[in-house]
Design a protein around this motif. Structure first.
Motif, PDB file in Angstrom:
ATOM      1  N   ALA A 168       0.816  -1.225   0.000  1.00 52.45           N
ATOM      2  CA  ALA A 168       0.000   0.000   0.000  1.00 52.45           C
ATOM      3  C   ALA A 168       0.848   1.273   0.000  1.00 52.45           C
ATOM      4  O   ALA A 168       0.398   2.336   0.428  1.00 52.45           O
ATOM      5  N   TRP A 169       2.066   1.199  -0.533  1.00 55.11           N
ATOM      6  CA  TRP A 169       2.913   2.397  -0.549  1.00 55.11           C
ATOM      7  C   TRP A 169       2.279   3.524  -1.348  1.00 55.11           C
ATOM      8  O   TRP A 169       2.482   4.697  -1.048  1.00 55.11           O
TER       9      TRP A 169
ATOM     10  N   PRO B 129       2.212   9.595  -0.533  1.00 54.28           N
ATOM     11  CA  PRO B 129       1.817  11.010  -0.621  1.00 54.28           C
ATOM     12  C   PRO B 129       1.556  11.649   0.744  1.00 54.28           C
ATOM     13  O   PRO B 129       1.892  12.810   0.967  1.00 54.28           O
ATOM     14  N   HIS B 130       0.989  10.878   1.663  1.00 57.05           N
ATOM     15  CA  HIS B 130       0.737  11.413   3.004  1.00 57.05           C
ATOM     16  C   HIS B 130       2.044  11.638   3.757  1.00 57.05           C
ATOM     17  O   HIS B 130       2.210  12.654   4.440  1.00 57.05           O
ATOM     18  N   LEU B 131       2.966  10.703   3.634  1.00 53.45           N
ATOM     19  CA  LEU B 131       4.223  10.804   4.368  1.00 53.45           C
ATOM     20  C   LEU B 131       5.098  11.938   3.842  1.00 53.45           C
ATOM     21  O   LEU B 131       5.511  12.826   4.605  1.00 53.45           O
TER      22      LEU B 131
ATOM     23  N   LEU C 120      -4.860  13.924  -4.997  1.00 57.27           N
ATOM     24  CA  LEU C 120      -4.566  13.819  -6.425  1.00 57.27           C
ATOM     25  C   LEU C 120      -3.340  12.939  -6.668  1.00 57.27           C
ATOM     26  O   LEU C 120      -3.341  12.097  -7.576  1.00 57.27           O
ATOM     27  N   ALA C 121      -2.319  13.098  -5.854  1.00 57.61           N
ATOM     28  CA  ALA C 121      -1.118  12.256  -5.984  1.00 57.61           C
ATOM     29  C   ALA C 121      -1.461  10.789  -5.756  1.00 57.61           C
ATOM     30  O   ALA C 121      -0.992   9.911  -6.493  1.00 57.61           O
ATOM     31  N   LYS C 122      -2.275  10.521  -4.763  1.00 54.44           N
ATOM     32  CA  LYS C 122      -2.689   9.132  -4.514  1.00 54.44           C
ATOM     33  C   LYS C 122      -3.452   8.579  -5.711  1.00 54.44           C
ATOM     34  O   LYS C 122      -3.216   7.450  -6.147  1.00 54.44           O
TER      35      LYS C 122
END
Length: 149
Positions: free
Chosen positions: A88-89, A94-96, A132-134
């Motif tokens: 699940a990277w 994006p969050h990290l 959006l990145a996810k």
């Protein structure tokens, strides 16, 4: 001594603020951008180290030490998630990495304005780009739809 550390803190923080978007743009254009990634990680580490020195030498800033540590953990973990293909990277990275950048922006805004909104505004404004990145990362990973012959 404190002035030198503070100057270093501002310089590496500014570098991190410039390198974050540069790294993102390079990745969006399909470049591996390893040098930018390393430079961003070094800038975040520099900010964290200088913040730690400032926090330890000024009792009024000691509460910032955990914030600095979390910022570094976010940046390093975000970089490792993709490189090591953690499960699940695509959802976590994006969050990290976004969180580490939000911490840099928050630090700048809080230092410059001192306004309480500066603590929340970067986090709120970062949510659409992170989403959006996810979405883009998941779209790239999606298997092609089966087209009947």
């Amino acid at each position: 001594m404190r002035d030198v550390v503070l100057l270093l803190h501002v310089v590496v923080g500014t570098s991190g603020l410039a390198l974050g978007p540069a790294w993102l743009v390079a990745r969006r254009r399909g470049h591996p951008a390893h040098a930018l990634a390393v430079a961003y990680q070094a800038a975040v580490a520099g900010v964290v180290c200088s913040a730690a020195v400032l926090a330890v030498t000024d009792p009024g800033l000691r509460w910032l030490l955990p914030v600095a540590v979390v910022t570094e953990v976010l940046a390093v973990t975000g970089a490792l998630a993709r490189r090591r293909s953690w499960p699940a990277w695509r959802s976590w990275q994006p969050h990290l990495l976004g969180g580490s950048y939000v911490a840099l922006v928050t630090g700048l805004l809080v230092a410059e304005t001192g306004h309480p909104v500066a603590w929340l505004l970067p986090t709120v404004l970062a949510q659409p780009p992170i989403a959006l990145a996810k979405r883009r990362l998941h779209a790239v990973a999606a298997p092609p739809a089966h087209v009947p012959a």
